[in-house]
Scaffold this motif. Structure first.
Motif, PDB file in Angstrom:
ATOM      1  N   LEU A 147      -7.376 -51.756 -14.568  1.00 30.77           N
ATOM      2  CA  LEU A 147      -8.022 -50.599 -13.937  1.00 30.77           C
ATOM      3  C   LEU A 147      -7.537 -49.292 -14.559  1.00 30.77           C
ATOM      4  O   LEU A 147      -8.342 -48.401 -14.864  1.00 30.77           O
ATOM      5  CB  LEU A 147      -7.748 -50.604 -12.433  1.00 30.77           C
ATOM      6  CG  LEU A 147      -8.336 -49.441 -11.624  1.00 30.77           C
ATOM      7  CD1 LEU A 147      -9.858 -49.436 -11.724  1.00 30.77           C
ATOM      8  CD2 LEU A 147      -7.890 -49.532 -10.164  1.00 30.77           C
ATOM      9  N   ILE A 148      -6.231 -49.163 -14.756  1.00 28.46           N
ATOM     10  CA  ILE A 148      -5.663 -47.951 -15.356  1.00 28.46           C
ATOM     11  C   ILE A 148      -6.210 -47.746 -16.771  1.00 28.46           C
ATOM     12  O   ILE A 148      -6.615 -46.633 -17.146  1.00 28.46           O
ATOM     13  CB  ILE A 148      -4.117 -48.021 -15.380  1.00 28.46           C
ATOM     14  CG1 ILE A 148      -3.561 -47.997 -13.958  1.00 28.46           C
ATOM     15  CG2 ILE A 148      -3.548 -46.869 -16.201  1.00 28.46           C
ATOM     16  CD1 ILE A 148      -3.905 -46.735 -13.180  1.00 28.46           C
ATOM     17  N   VAL A 149      -6.252 -48.815 -17.553  1.00 31.79           N
ATOM     18  CA  VAL A 149      -6.771 -48.720 -18.924  1.00 31.79           C
ATOM     19  C   VAL A 149      -8.230 -48.272 -18.900  1.00 31.79           C
ATOM     20  O   VAL A 149      -8.637 -47.389 -19.664  1.00 31.79           O
ATOM     21  CB  VAL A 149      -6.638 -50.075 -19.658  1.00 31.79           C
ATOM     22  CG1 VAL A 149      -7.374 -50.038 -20.996  1.00 31.79           C
ATOM     23  CG2 VAL A 149      -5.169 -50.412 -19.879  1.00 31.79           C
ATOM     24  N   GLY A 150      -9.028 -48.856 -18.002  1.00 35.35           N
ATOM     25  CA  GLY A 150     -10.434 -48.497 -17.916  1.00 35.35           C
ATOM     26  C   GLY A 150     -10.635 -47.033 -17.559  1.00 35.35           C
ATOM     27  O   GLY A 150     -11.455 -46.334 -18.175  1.00 35.35           O
ATOM     28  N   VAL A 151      -9.886 -46.550 -16.581  1.00 39.75           N
ATOM     29  CA  VAL A 151     -10.021 -45.154 -16.149  1.00 39.75           C
ATOM     30  C   VAL A 151      -9.579 -44.201 -17.257  1.00 39.75           C
ATOM     31  O   VAL A 151     -10.263 -43.206 -17.545  1.00 39.75           O
ATOM     32  CB  VAL A 151      -9.212 -44.902 -14.862  1.00 39.75           C
ATOM     33  CG1 VAL A 151      -9.185 -43.413 -14.523  1.00 39.75           C
ATOM     34  CG2 VAL A 151      -9.809 -45.692 -13.698  1.00 39.75           C
ATOM     35  N   VAL A 152      -8.440 -44.485 -17.875  1.00 31.50           N
ATOM     36  CA  VAL A 152      -7.929 -43.612 -18.946  1.00 31.50           C
ATOM     37  C   VAL A 152      -8.913 -43.546 -20.110  1.00 31.50           C
ATOM     38  O   VAL A 152      -9.233 -42.462 -20.612  1.00 31.50           O
ATOM     39  CB  VAL A 152      -6.546 -44.099 -19.426  1.00 31.50           C
ATOM     40  CG1 VAL A 152      -6.131 -43.355 -20.699  1.00 31.50           C
ATOM     41  CG2 VAL A 152      -5.505 -43.901 -18.339  1.00 31.50           C
ATOM     42  N   VAL A 153      -9.421 -44.700 -20.537  1.00 30.68           N
ATOM     43  CA  VAL A 153     -10.377 -44.726 -21.648  1.00 30.68           C
ATOM     44  C   VAL A 153     -11.662 -43.989 -21.267  1.00 30.68           C
ATOM     45  O   VAL A 153     -12.222 -43.232 -22.071  1.00 30.68           O
ATOM     46  CB  VAL A 153     -10.695 -46.177 -22.060  1.00 30.68           C
ATOM     47  CG1 VAL A 153     -11.830 -46.219 -23.083  1.00 30.68           C
ATOM     48  CG2 VAL A 153      -9.455 -46.844 -22.641  1.00 30.68           C
ATOM     49  N   GLY A 154     -12.118 -44.191 -20.026  1.00 31.21           N
ATOM     50  CA  GLY A 154     -13.323 -43.502 -19.576  1.00 31.21           C
ATOM     51  C   GLY A 154     -13.160 -41.995 -19.570  1.00 31.21           C
ATOM     52  O   GLY A 154     -14.032 -41.262 -20.048  1.00 31.21           O
ATOM     53  N   VAL A 155     -12.049 -41.517 -19.040  1.00 30.57           N
ATOM     54  CA  VAL A 155     -11.803 -40.075 -18.984  1.00 30.57           C
ATOM     55  C   VAL A 155     -11.674 -39.492 -20.389  1.00 30.57           C
ATOM     56  O   VAL A 155     -12.243 -38.427 -20.688  1.00 30.57           O
ATOM     57  CB  VAL A 155     -10.545 -39.768 -18.144  1.00 30.57           C
ATOM     58  CG1 VAL A 155     -10.164 -38.297 -18.268  1.00 30.57           C
ATOM     59  CG2 VAL A 155     -10.777 -40.131 -16.676  1.00 30.57           C
ATOM     60  N   LEU A 156     -10.954 -40.183 -21.262  1.00 31.15           N
ATOM     61  CA  LEU A 156     -10.789 -39.686 -22.637  1.00 31.15           C
ATOM     62  C   LEU A 156     -12.125 -39.651 -23.374  1.00 31.15           C
ATOM     63  O   LEU A 156     -12.395 -38.728 -24.145  1.00 31.15           O
ATOM     64  CB  LEU A 156      -9.797 -40.568 -23.404  1.00 31.15           C
ATOM     65  CG  LEU A 156      -8.321 -40.422 -23.033  1.00 31.15           C
ATOM     66  CD1 LEU A 156      -7.473 -41.407 -23.824  1.00 31.15           C
ATOM     67  CD2 LEU A 156      -7.843 -38.991 -23.278  1.00 31.15           C
ATOM     68  N   SER A 157     -12.974 -40.647 -23.135  1.00 26.98           N
ATOM     69  CA  SER A 157     -14.271 -40.672 -23.824  1.00 26.98           C
ATOM     70  C   SER A 157     -15.186 -39.562 -23.369  1.00 26.98           C
ATOM     71  O   SER A 157     -16.133 -39.195 -24.080  1.00 26.98           O
ATOM     72  CB  SER A 157     -14.957 -42.029 -23.613  1.00 26.98           C
ATOM     73  OG  SER A 157     -15.353 -42.194 -22.260  1.00 26.98           O
ATOM     74  N   SER A 158     -14.939 -39.027 -22.168  1.00 29.39           N
ATOM     75  CA  SER A 158     -15.755 -37.910 -21.691  1.00 29.39           C
ATOM     76  C   SER A 158     -15.326 -36.590 -22.351  1.00 29.39           C
ATOM     77  O   SER A 158     -16.078 -35.614 -22.340  1.00 29.39           O
ATOM     78  CB  SER A 158     -15.636 -37.775 -20.165  1.00 29.39           C
ATOM     79  OG  SER A 158     -14.318 -37.403 -19.780  1.00 29.39           O
ATOM     80  N   VAL A 159     -14.119 -36.588 -22.923  1.00 27.76           N
ATOM     81  CA  VAL A 159     -13.597 -35.390 -23.584  1.00 27.76           C
ATOM     82  C   VAL A 159     -13.819 -35.451 -25.089  1.00 27.76           C
ATOM     83  O   VAL A 159     -14.210 -34.467 -25.722  1.00 27.76           O
ATOM     84  CB  VAL A 159     -12.088 -35.215 -23.281  1.00 27.76           C
ATOM     85  CG1 VAL A 159     -11.539 -34.010 -24.027  1.00 27.76           C
ATOM     86  CG2 VAL A 159     -11.857 -35.080 -21.793  1.00 27.76           C
ATOM     87  N   LEU A 160     -13.579 -36.636 -25.668  1.00 24.94           N
ATOM     88  CA  LEU A 160     -13.708 -36.805 -27.114  1.00 24.94           C
ATOM     89  C   LEU A 160     -15.129 -37.223 -27.466  1.00 24.94           C
ATOM     90  O   LEU A 160     -15.745 -38.014 -26.750  1.00 24.94           O
ATOM     91  CB  LEU A 160     -12.716 -37.871 -27.602  1.00 24.94           C
ATOM     92  CG  LEU A 160     -11.240 -37.599 -27.288  1.00 24.94           C
ATOM     93  CD1 LEU A 160     -10.393 -38.790 -27.713  1.00 24.94           C
ATOM     94  CD2 LEU A 160     -10.769 -36.339 -27.993  1.00 24.94           C
ATOM     95  N   PRO A 161     -15.687 -36.733 -28.568  1.00 19.88           N
ATOM     96  CA  PRO A 161     -17.050 -37.115 -28.966  1.00 19.88           C
ATOM     97  C   PRO A 161     -17.087 -38.565 -29.443  1.00 19.88           C
ATOM     98  O   PRO A 161     -16.198 -39.021 -30.161  1.00 19.88           O
ATOM     99  CB  PRO A 161     -17.370 -36.149 -30.114  1.00 19.88           C
ATOM    100  CG  PRO A 161     -16.026 -35.766 -30.681  1.00 19.88           C
ATOM    101  CD  PRO A 161     -15.081 -35.763 -29.502  1.00 19.88           C
TER     102      PRO A 161
END
Length: 329
Positions: free
Chosen positions: A306-320
């Motif tokens: 769950l932590i990995v999924g949330v972190v990756v999701g949040v980062l992908s919303s910032v990085l192109p």
């Protein structure tokens, strides 16, 4: 190029062929219009899905017949093998990994590599919607990279370290586990590749897609537009990312289908969709929970996922995230 054009490139006059079931479905007047629309739209997926799942069954038969090869791959390059085989839209390999882990044959990091890279049934939905195919390759690249990092991080941390205590050998490999469509993995060794099971998988997907589309069109009918549905679901917010990551943990192949339909229809963002795909494992987590003797261990793996999924999701919303087109208009 739309979905009908893609299918007609493989099956000439498919639109005319579909005309008969469309006519019959439209005569079921007791169903709301949006349900009939959902069923008709889901029908477009059936022919190509069948051939996709037939190909997947052939791969399953190969790996179940080649148990020594499978064992050698997992023993020598377990995490990397798990990462790349999990790209195949089939949750059976996550069931295999869960079984091996519960029998102390692979490390926790290797299990996490299988889980994070699991694609389940989302890719077929994207592939058969040409306007969304450009994200398939970026998603695969991201999931592979994240799976490698997760494997290295988990197996290098003492608090999470759990080395295998048994040797991987043919004696303790008896895969009487349920995979997708509730068939036994071991049964694949006892029968030739047939036409029946791919139909079961295709029909399951048809029902999942029809239900997901019915829910979407029902929401649109109630709220007035897809934009209102997206707003209700807090489109492109960290809360939606968290919600989709939690939703992806549901132990069912339907979870990835619902996420893919929601993304295709534009009611969840790419980052939320990616977070959900990171956490989805088909029935892998359910298999782990069923066979694990330590509930705390299963909970810790679920929490890491769950932590990995949330972190990756949040980062992908910032990085192109670049798109790579598969179909050209």
């Amino acid at each position: 190029m739309d979905l009908v054009s893609v299918i007609e490139s493989y099956i000439p006059n498919f639109g005319e062929i579909l005309g008969v079931p469309k006519f019959l479905i439209n005569q079921i007047y007791f169903l709301p219009d949006y349900v009939r629309q959902a069923i008709i739209e889901a029908l477009y997926f059936v022919p190509l899905l069948y051939f996709l799942y037939l190909a997947i069954e052939i791969l399953e038969h190969f790996f179940m017949w080649q148990i020594p090869f499978l064992i050698k791959c997992i023993k020598k390059v377990g995490p990397l093998f798990g990462i790349f085989i999990s790209i195949i839209p089939e949750c059976g390999f996550q069931v295999v990994a869960s079984t091996y882990y519960s029998r102390k044959l692979i490390t926790r990091g290797t299990l996490m590599a299988f889980f994070v890279s699991c694609s389940d049934d989302a890719y077929p939905i994207l592939f058969f919607n040409p306007e969304k195919t450009d994200v398939i390759i970026p998603i695969i690249i991201i999931k592979v990279a994240v799976a490698i990092l997760t494997w290295l991080a988990v197996d290098s941390m003492i608090i999470f370290m759990k080395k295998p205590t048994e040797e991987v050998n043919a004696v303790n490999i008896e895969l009487n586990e349920d995979a997708c469509c509730h068939h036994k993995l071991s049964s694949l060794k006892e029968a030739e590749v047939g036409w029946g099971h791919p139909w079961n998988h295709t029909l399951n997907m048809f029902f999942f897609v029809a239900i997901a589309l019915s829910i979407y069109y029902s929401a649109v009918n109630s709220l007035g537009s897809g934009s209102n549905v997206a707003q209700l679901l807090m489109y492109n917010t960290p809360i939606q990312v968290l919600g989709c990551a939690v939703f992806g943990l549901i132990p069912s192949c339907a979870a990835s289908v619902f996420l893919a339909i929601a993304y295709v229809k534009g009611v969840i963002s790419f980052s939320a969709f990616l977070a959900g795909l990171i956490t989805t494992t088909g029935v892998g987590l359910l298999s782990l929970a069923t066979h694990s003797k330590k509930n705390l261990d299963t909970l810790s793996i679920t929490f890491i996922l769950l932590i990995v999924g949330v972190v990756v999701g949040v980062l992908s919303s910032v990085l192109p995230v670049p798109s790579i087109p598969i179909f050209s208009n």
